[in-house]
Design an enzyme around this catalytic site. Structure first.
Site, mmCIF file in Angstrom:
data_model
loop_
_atom_site.group_PDB
_atom_site.id
_atom_site.type_symbol
_atom_site.label_atom_id
_atom_site.label_comp_id
_atom_site.label_asym_id
_atom_site.label_seq_id
_atom_site.Cartn_x
_atom_site.Cartn_y
_atom_site.Cartn_z
ATOM 1 N N PRO A 11 -43.926 -95.492 30.898
ATOM 2 C CA PRO A 11 -42.861 -96.067 30.081
ATOM 3 C C PRO A 11 -43.061 -95.906 28.574
ATOM 4 C CG PRO A 11 -44.222 -97.782 31.064
ATOM 5 C CD PRO A 11 -44.607 -96.498 31.722
ATOM 6 N N ASN A 12 -41.951 -95.652 27.934
ATOM 7 C CA ASN A 12 -41.836 -95.557 26.466
ATOM 8 C C ASN A 12 -42.407 -94.274 25.879
ATOM 9 O OD1 ASN A 12 -40.480 -98.070 25.952
ATOM 10 N ND2 ASN A 12 -42.389 -99.054 26.575
ATOM 11 N N ARG A 19 -40.864 -93.235 16.847
ATOM 12 C CA ARG A 19 -41.287 -94.503 16.230
ATOM 13 C C ARG A 19 -42.812 -94.565 16.226
ATOM 14 N NH1 ARG A 19 -37.550 -97.377 19.862
ATOM 15 N NH2 ARG A 19 -35.549 -96.534 19.274
ATOM 16 N N TYR A 24 -49.059 -93.305 17.395
ATOM 17 C CA TYR A 24 -48.919 -92.278 18.434
ATOM 18 C C TYR A 24 -48.699 -90.865 17.891
ATOM 19 C CZ TYR A 24 -48.490 -96.362 21.424
ATOM 20 O OH TYR A 24 -48.735 -97.536 22.071
ATOM 21 N N ASN A 75 -50.841 -90.420 32.160
ATOM 22 C CA ASN A 75 -50.750 -91.430 31.109
ATOM 23 C C ASN A 75 -49.708 -92.428 31.590
ATOM 24 O OD1 ASN A 75 -50.426 -93.070 28.929
ATOM 25 N ND2 ASN A 75 -50.156 -91.424 27.423
ATOM 26 N N ALA A 78 -48.110 -98.491 29.470
ATOM 27 C CA ALA A 78 -48.484 -99.899 29.650
ATOM 28 C C ALA A 78 -48.741 -100.250 31.112
ATOM 29 C CB ALA A 78 -47.391 -100.789 29.070
ATOM 30 N N GLU A 99 -57.216 -89.682 33.570
ATOM 31 C CA GLU A 99 -56.373 -90.616 32.813
ATOM 32 C C GLU A 99 -56.383 -90.208 31.344
ATOM 33 O OE1 GLU A 99 -57.849 -94.613 33.125
ATOM 34 O OE2 GLU A 99 -56.222 -95.460 31.903
ATOM 35 N N HIS A 101 -54.812 -91.305 27.402
ATOM 36 C CA HIS A 101 -54.055 -92.146 26.469
ATOM 37 C C HIS A 101 -54.087 -91.474 25.104
ATOM 38 C CE1 HIS A 101 -53.663 -95.439 29.249
ATOM 39 N NE2 HIS A 101 -54.918 -95.236 29.586
ATOM 40 N N ARG A 108 -57.735 -101.302 20.242
ATOM 41 C CA ARG A 108 -56.449 -101.998 20.132
ATOM 42 C C ARG A 108 -56.560 -103.411 20.733
ATOM 43 N NH1 ARG A 108 -51.622 -98.233 21.698
ATOM 44 N NH2 ARG A 108 -50.577 -99.871 20.487
HETATM 45 O O1 CA2 Z 1 -52.047 -94.592 23.987
HETATM 46 C C1 CA2 Z 1 -51.350 -94.346 24.962
HETATM 47 O O2 CA2 Z 1 -51.094 -93.210 25.362
HETATM 48 C C2 CA2 Z 1 -50.692 -95.515 25.717
HETATM 49 O O3 CA2 Z 1 -50.721 -95.211 27.122
HETATM 50 C C3 CA2 Z 1 -49.272 -95.588 25.207
HETATM 51 C C4 CA2 Z 1 -48.475 -96.766 25.731
HETATM 52 C C5 CA2 Z 1 -49.269 -98.066 25.576
HETATM 53 O O4 CA2 Z 1 -48.567 -99.124 26.192
HETATM 54 C C6 CA2 Z 1 -50.667 -97.966 26.161
HETATM 55 O O5 CA2 Z 1 -51.349 -99.187 25.939
HETATM 56 C C7 CA2 Z 1 -51.435 -96.824 25.529
HETATM 57 C C8 CA2 Z 1 -47.139 -96.880 24.975
HETATM 58 C C9 CA2 Z 1 -46.273 -95.659 25.143
HETATM 59 C C10 CA2 Z 1 -45.651 -95.197 23.877
HETATM 60 O O6 CA2 Z 1 -44.857 -96.201 23.282
HETATM 61 C C11 CA2 Z 1 -44.184 -95.892 22.137
HETATM 62 C C12 CA2 Z 1 -43.537 -96.956 21.540
HETATM 63 C C13 CA2 Z 1 -42.855 -96.750 20.366
HETATM 64 C C14 CA2 Z 1 -42.831 -95.474 19.786
HETATM 65 C C15 CA2 Z 1 -43.480 -94.426 20.381
HETATM 66 C C16 CA2 Z 1 -44.162 -94.641 21.559
#
Ligand code: CA2
Length: 150
Positions: A11-12, A19, A24, A75, A78, A99, A101, A108
């Site tokens: 997700p996301n 963003r 990221y 990946n 969350a 895995e 990230h 974090r």
């Molecule tokens: O660091 C990573 O790759 C994560 O898997 C990314 C996830 C986060 O929940 C994990 O803890 C670590 C979040 C995905 C990306 O979310 C975004 C949110 C806003 C803008 C861009 C990406």
């Protein structure tokens, strides 16, 4: 070329590059896909690169991978920190899992510092941005070749 490596994103991750570039980076998920594709080609691997915001869809893809893939780079976003369903599917898949990230989850928030995926992963790469996907594919190439030698 053998079966593909499934490169699955949770997700996301579709928001990458749009963003939070300070966390990221500036690359979009399409950029990450292109980098992973290119590296896989160099390694003689094919990849199936997908993203979903839906936990159930990720579980379905992991189940599909059991039959159609030779390894999984994941990946789970969350869901890494929450999903026993994804852990169960990975255990059932009986495939090598790496895995990834983008961010260093250990620098974090505490709730990001545990991952269910890590319980089944052969290895974990975090904090190296999109390069982590390339490193994961390099490691996967070694794992699947070693598997073939038996
Ligand atoms: O660091 C990573 O790759 C994560 O898997 C990314 C996830 C986060 O929940 C994990 O803890 C670590 C979040 C995905 C990306 O979310 C975004 C949110 C806003 C803008 C861009 C990406």
């Amino acid at each position: 070329m053998g079966k593909p490596i499934y490169v699955l994103n949770g997700p996301n991750l579709n928001l990458l590059g749009k963003r939070e570039p300070e966390v990221y980076g500036r690359d979009s998920l399409d950029d990450v896909r292109a980098m992973a594709q290119k590296r896989a080609e160099g390694l003689g691997l094919s990849i199936e690169f997908r993203q979903s915001n839906d936990e159930g869809e990720l579980v379905t893809w992991i189940q599909e991978a059991r039959e159609k893939a030779q390894g999984i780079v994941l990946n789970a976003g969350a869901y890494s920190h929450t999903s026993i369903a994804i852990l169960d599917a990975l255990q059932a898949a009986e495939l090598p899992v790496i895995e990834v990230h983008l961010s260093n989850i250990f620098r974090r928030e505490p709730y990001r510092q545990h991952s269910y995926v890590s319980l089944v992963a052969k290895g974990v790469i975090c904090g190296l941005g999109p390069k982590g996907y390339e490193f994961a594919l390099e490691a996967m190439a070694g794992l699947v070749t070693a598997g073939k030698r038996g």
